[in-house]
Design a protein around this motif. Structure first.
Motif, PDB file in Angstrom:
ATOM      1  N   UNK A 168       0.827  -1.209   0.000  1.00 13.77           N
ATOM      2  CA  UNK A 168       0.000   0.000   0.000  1.00 13.77           C
ATOM      3  C   UNK A 168       0.860   1.259   0.000  1.00 13.77           C
ATOM      4  N   UNK A 169       1.961   1.225   0.738  1.00 10.83           N
ATOM      5  CA  UNK A 169       2.857   2.389   0.775  1.00 10.83           C
ATOM      6  C   UNK A 169       3.465   2.644  -0.601  1.00 10.83           C
ATOM      7  N   UNK A 170       3.881   1.572  -1.286  1.00 13.95           N
ATOM      8  CA  UNK A 170       4.458   1.737  -2.627  1.00 13.95           C
ATOM      9  C   UNK A 170       3.392   2.210  -3.612  1.00 13.95           C
ATOM     10  N   UNK A 175       1.494   6.446  -7.008  1.00 14.63           N
ATOM     11  CA  UNK A 175       0.335   7.233  -7.416  1.00 14.63           C
ATOM     12  C   UNK A 175       0.553   8.732  -7.284  1.00 14.63           C
ATOM     13  N   UNK A 176       1.508   9.122  -6.442  1.00 16.59           N
ATOM     14  CA  UNK A 176       1.812  10.540  -6.247  1.00 16.59           C
ATOM     15  C   UNK A 176       3.100  10.963  -6.945  1.00 16.59           C
ATOM     16  N   UNK A 177       3.603  10.065  -7.818  1.00 17.13           N
ATOM     17  CA  UNK A 177       4.736  10.435  -8.659  1.00 17.13           C
ATOM     18  C   UNK A 177       6.103  10.172  -8.076  1.00 17.13           C
ATOM     19  N   UNK A 178       6.186   9.417  -6.989  1.00 17.47           N
ATOM     20  CA  UNK A 178       7.478   9.084  -6.385  1.00 17.47           C
ATOM     21  C   UNK A 178       7.870   7.655  -6.753  1.00 17.47           C
ATOM     22  N   UNK A 179       9.157   7.368  -6.645  1.00 18.21           N
ATOM     23  CA  UNK A 179       9.636   6.023  -6.963  1.00 18.21           C
ATOM     24  C   UNK A 179       9.420   5.046  -5.819  1.00 18.21           C
ATOM     25  N   UNK A 190      12.223   6.622  11.709  1.00 21.54           N
ATOM     26  CA  UNK A 190      12.486   6.118  10.364  1.00 21.54           C
ATOM     27  C   UNK A 190      12.775   4.625  10.451  1.00 21.54           C
ATOM     28  N   UNK A 191      12.091   3.827   9.607  1.00 24.51           N
ATOM     29  CA  UNK A 191      12.247   2.367   9.675  1.00 24.51           C
ATOM     30  C   UNK A 191      13.063   1.855   8.487  1.00 24.51           C
ATOM     31  N   UNK A 192      12.508   1.990   7.287  1.00 26.04           N
ATOM     32  CA  UNK A 192      13.096   1.418   6.075  1.00 26.04           C
ATOM     33  C   UNK A 192      12.293   1.930   4.893  1.00 26.04           C
ATOM     34  N   UNK A 193      12.604   1.463   3.678  1.00 23.75           N
ATOM     35  CA  UNK A 193      11.735   1.756   2.537  1.00 23.75           C
ATOM     36  C   UNK A 193      10.792   0.566   2.363  1.00 23.75           C
ATOM     37  N   UNK A 194      10.051   0.529   1.275  1.00 21.24           N
ATOM     38  CA  UNK A 194       9.094  -0.557   1.100  1.00 21.24           C
ATOM     39  C   UNK A 194       9.770  -1.906   0.879  1.00 21.24           C
ATOM     40  N   UNK A 195      11.018  -1.895   0.391  1.00 17.99           N
ATOM     41  CA  UNK A 195      11.699  -3.174   0.159  1.00 17.99           C
ATOM     42  C   UNK A 195      13.210  -3.066   0.327  1.00 17.99           C
ATOM     43  N   UNK A 196      13.662  -2.129   1.165  1.00 16.70           N
ATOM     44  CA  UNK A 196      15.100  -1.936   1.322  1.00 16.70           C
ATOM     45  C   UNK A 196      15.378  -1.243   2.646  1.00 16.70           C
ATOM     46  N   UNK A 197      16.613  -1.396   3.114  1.00 17.53           N
ATOM     47  CA  UNK A 197      17.072  -0.592   4.245  1.00 17.53           C
ATOM     48  C   UNK A 197      17.483   0.786   3.754  1.00 17.53           C
TER      49      UNK A 197
END
Length: 301
Positions: A168-170, A175-179, A190-197
């Motif tokens: 959902x985060x990705x 949908x808002x134009x970010x990678x 701050x934790x991590x990205x959707x699939x990376x540290x």
């Protein structure tokens, strides 16, 4: 395998070829996302850090109460068997998955007693040089995850098959134009990205969220921390928040498949001068030097 199977995909389900049968609709991985998994890549058909990934998979399985049904040696043999079906010297993405298994519908985990395991190899997708030359953009997304505390039931640090929050985060970020999205806990860590540290460079210091903040204990994360120590770069694992991103000189992501990827914009803020930074490049070059691709060209061209 049916016509919807990606081209070049090969695998074993419970040690048998995928063509011999699929996953039961009563598998708890399918019904509830009740399982754990690992993703890694190969370099010239050689799986990278396979034993470390199997070790992390075993820890995750223990956390959720699933018994790994085979030895590491046997799973490694299955990986080798699967990779032998891929073109020699090709690069693959390996997915190792374990579910609680098949049982009557219901949340009670004792309804399933024999875990299901999957060993799957798919072609490594093309990683465009522009990803490393220009970097990517990310947005901050607060997710319904608190910083883990003693006595709290938490999946933080577990590569669970239930990846809905990350998906959902990705989806929202794209949908808002970010990678990608950088995830913040409900208390602002701050934790991590959707699939990376995620790593932040501030002056001479390299910083990444501590495991107490809830990120996955990434295999590539550990490799980068090791490289930083080897290069004499001060590396700190600590609680970070949005302000650390706003003031960062460099930001980059680490994962087994993409290695090190620069982040050059977070929401409306340029990171540093808006281009991949020198420490990111230096660490990535040192990382590549540890792999079977040492001596080849670097991914930014």
């Amino acid at each position: 395998m049916n016509s919807k199977t990606p081209a070049g995909a090969v695998g074993l389900l419970d040690g048998r070829p995928l063509a011999d049968g699929g996953v039961s609709v009563f598998d708890r991985g399918f019904l509830y996302g009740d399982g754990v998994f690992e993703v890694l890549r190969t370099y010239r058909s050689e799986p990278w850090r396979l034993e470390e990934h199997l070790g992390r998979l075993a820890l995750a399985a223990r956390r959720v109460g699933i018994t790994v049904p085979i030895s590491n040696a046997r799973w490694i043999a299955e990986v080798r068997s699967v990779l032998s079906e891929r073109p020699a010297g090709s690069d693959s993405v390996l997915r190792l998955a374990l579910t609680r298994g098949v049982g009557s519908p219901g949340l009670d985990p004792s309804l399933a007693t024999v875990p299901t395991r999957l060993t799957l190899a798919t072609p490594l997708p093309a990683l465009p040089s522009s990803l490393y030359q220009r970097g990517l953009s990310a947005t901050l997304t607060t997710v319904d995850r608190a910083t883990p505390r003693e006595g709290m039931l938490s999946l933080s640090g577990v590569k669970s098959s239930n990846y809905q929050l990350h998906i959902l985060a990705l989806r929202d970020a794209r949908g808002r134009g970010f990678d990608d999205a950088l995830l913040l806990s409900s208390d602002g860590a701050l934790i991590e990205s959707t699939s990376a540290n995620v790593f932040v460079v501030s002056g001479p210091e390299l910083r990444t969220p501590s495991l107490e903040s809830g990120p996955l204990d990434g295999i590539t994360r550990a490799e980068v921390l090791s490289i930083a120590r080897e290069l004499g770069v001060a590396a700190v694992c600590a609680r970070l928040d949005a302000s650390d991103l706003w003031t960062a000189d460099e930001v980059f992501l680490t994962s087994s498949v993409r290695e090190l990827v620069p982040v050059v914009r977070v929401d409306d803020h340029e990171v540093g001068d808006g281009a991949p930074g020198p420490l990111t490049r230096r660490l990535h070059a040192a990382y590549r030097a540890r792999t079977p691709l040492a001596g080849d060209g670097l991914p930014w061209g």
